[in-house]
Write an enzyme that holds these catalytic residues in place. Structure first.
Site, PDB file in Angstrom:
ATOM      1  CD  GLU A  63      -4.306  -5.568   3.805  1.00 51.31           C
ATOM      2  OE1 GLU A  63      -3.095  -5.767   3.584  1.00 51.31           O
ATOM      3  OE2 GLU A  63      -4.747  -4.604   4.477  1.00 51.31           O
ATOM      4  CD  GLU A  72      -2.993  -0.817   2.417  1.00 51.65           C
ATOM      5  OE1 GLU A  72      -2.721   0.017   3.315  1.00 51.65           O
ATOM      6  OE2 GLU A  72      -3.992  -1.529   2.446  1.00 51.65           O
TER       7      GLU A  72
END
Ligand code: IDC
Length: 402
Positions: free
Chosen positions: A321, A233
Site C-alpha cells: 500500500e 498495519e
C-alpha cells in the site's frame, strides 16, 4: 544394372531395323521417323531448357521471398524486441499466464523461471464500503489499459462493516471469492488482505484470522495467482515480537492448505519498521515477504533509507500500500517524493500497490468523486492521484489517454 542393359539392347535393335529399309517408301518412313524423332528431340530439349530456366529462377524467387519474409519478421520482431527489452529493464512480472506461481528468492519476488520482477497494481478501498469496484470489466480494463498485474482486495477487520465487527462475513467472503476469480480470468495476481487498522494488534482477532485463512486457503488452494497478506498495519505500540507470534500461528494454517503461496507479513508502526523484521525475521517458512507502507507527502528519505537498509540486510519487502498524498489518505500530493519512491522501488525491484480504487472524496482515491461509473473510465474521470498512477504505470509522463 540389369534394367539398363535390357534397354540398351532394345535400342540397338530398333536402329538396325530402320537402316535395313532401303527404298523410297523406306526413305519416306525413315524420313518421317527422322522428322518425328527430331521433333521429339526438339521438344525434349525445349522442355529441359524451360524447366532448367524455371529451376534457375526458383531459388532466386525463393531467396527473394525468404528475404521479404525475413524483413517482415524483423519489422514485426523489432517492436516486440524493444518492448521486451523495455519490460526487462523495467523488471515487470507480466501476468500469471506467463510468470506462473511466484516465489521468494533472497530478497526478490521471482517467477516460475526464477527471474526476479515486480508486481505493480492497485488496492481496492474497503470492499465492504466500495464493493462496486470489485467487477470483472474494471479488472480487465486495469490490466489491459493500465498495465496493472496485481489487485489487492482490502477487507477491513474492524471499523464499521469490518469482518470481525459488524460486517456480513458471508457477503465479504463472497466479494473476495469474486475478486479472486475476476483476477484469474483477467490474468492478474491478487492479494487477499486481512486489513487490520483500528484494531491495532493482529492478535486481537487472531482466532477469527485463523478460521478465515483456513477456510479461504482451502478454497483457493491450487490457484497460482493468489497471495496472502495476513495483517495490513499493526500499530498502537504493537511490537514485532507480537506480530511474529501471530504470524507463527497463522502461517502454518495457510501452509497446511497451500504449501507455497507467497505470504506477506505486516510490520510495526503502520508497516514501517521493516528494520525490526530484518533484525529478527521469521524462521522455518519459505516464500515470506514483509510489508512496508508509505504515503509520499508524509514519508520521505528516512523511510526510504529504512526500506533499502532492510533489503540490503536480506529482508524481502513488498509495498502492499502506498499513496502519493499524506498518510491520512488525503491532503496535498507530493509528486517529487512519489517519483523518488518509484525510482528506488524500481531499482530494488520492490513490488508496489497504490491506495485506492474508489471515488471517495479523498486525495488517494483514483477516481473523481463526481464520477459514478464503475468501468469504462476516461482520462477526465481520474483524480490527480489517478492520473499520476495511470501515467506512472503505463510509462506516459505526458498527458496519456485511456
Ligand atoms: C483510509 C481510507 C479512508 C478510511 C480510513 C478508515 O482512505 O477513506 O476512512 O482508512 O480508517 C492506511 C491504511 C488505510 C487508510 C490509508 C489512508 O492502511 O486503511 O485508508 N492509510 O489513511 N495506512 C496509512 C494510510
Amino acid at each position: 544394372m540389369r534394367r539398363g542393359n535390357t534397354d540398351a539392347a532394345h535400342g540397338s535393335g530398333r536402329c538396325q531395323e530402320g537402316l535395313q529399309k532401303d527404298n523410297w517408301e523406306g526413305h519416306e518412313i525413315v524420313g518421317k521417323r527422322y522428322r518425328r524423332l527430331k521433333l521429339i528431340f526438339l521438344c525434349v530439349i525445349s522442355v529441359c531448357c524451360f524447366s532448367a530456366c524455371g529451376k534457375s529462377e526458383e531459388p532466386q524467387q525463393a531467396r527473394e521471398d525468404q528475404q521479404a519474409e525475413k524483413e517482415t519478421d524483423k519489422e514485426k520482431e523489432e517492436p516486440e524486441l524493444a518492448q521486451k527489452q523495455e519490460e526487462e529493464q523495467e523488471h515487470r512480472i507480466p501476468a500469471p499466464s506467463v510468470s506462473g506461481r511466484l516465489s521468494v528468492k533472497g530478497t526478490q519476488l521471482v517467477d516460475e523461471q526464477g527471474e526476479a520482477g515486480q508486481l505493480k497494481g492497485i488496492s481496492t478501498h474497503g470492499i465492504a464500503w466500495f464493493p462496486q469496484y470489485v467487477n470483472e470489466e474494471l479488472f480487465g480494463e486495469l490490466h489491459r489499459e493500465w498495465d496493472v498485474n496485481v489487485i489487492r482486495l482490502a477487507m477491513y477487520t474492524a471499523e464499521s462493516g469490518g469482518y470481525c465487527t459488524d460486517g456480513d462475513k458471508e457477503e465479504l467472503k463472497e466479494l473476495l471469492r469474486r475478486g479472486v476469480e475476476y483476477a484469474a480470468v483477467q490474468d492478474m495476481y491478487v492479494i487477499v488482505d486481512w486489513h487490520i487498522l483500528s484494531d491495532n494488534d493482529p492478535n486481537l482477532h487472531k482466532a477469527e484470522a485463523l478460521t478465515f485463512f483456513d477456510e479461504m486457503t482451502k478454497e483457493f488452494a491450487g490457484m497460482d495467482h493468489v497471495i496472502y497478506e495476513i495483517c495490513n498495519e499493526p500499530n498502537g505500540g504493537t511490537s514485532w515480537g507480537e506480530i511474529k507470534s501471530y504470524a507463527n500461528e497463522v502461517i502454518p494454517v495457510i501452509r497446511a492448505n497451500d504449501a507455497d503461496a507467497v505470504i506477506i507479513v505486516g510490520t510495526p508502526n503502520w508497516s514501517q519498521y521493516v528494520n525490526e523484521a530484518a533484525a529478527d525475521p521469521l524462521v522455518g517458512f519459505e516464500n515470506i515477504m514483509y510489508t512496508l507502507h508509505f504515503y509520499a507527502a508524509t514519508h520521505t528519505d528516512a523511510l526510504r533509507d529504512t526500506m533499502t537498509a532492510a533489503i540490503d540486510a536480506g529482508l524481502p519487502v513488498f509495498v502492499t500500500e502506498y499513496g502519493i498524498c499524506d498518510a491520512s489518505g488525503s491532503g496535498g500530493i507530493d509528486e517529487a517524493q512519489a517519483d523518488a519512491w518509484i525510482q528506488v522501488m524500481d531499482e530494488y525491484k520492490v513490488s508496489c500497490v497504490a491506495w485506492n480504487l474508489s471515488n471517495k472524496e479523498e486525495t488517494s482515491a483514483i477516481f473523481r468523486s463526481s464520477v459514478d461509473k464503475v468501468s469504462g473510465f476516461a482520462q477526465e474521470d481520474l483524480s490527480e492521484s489517478g492520473s499520476w498512477l495511470y501515467q506512472m504505470l503505463t510509462k506516459q509522463k505526458e498527458e496519456g489517454s485511456l
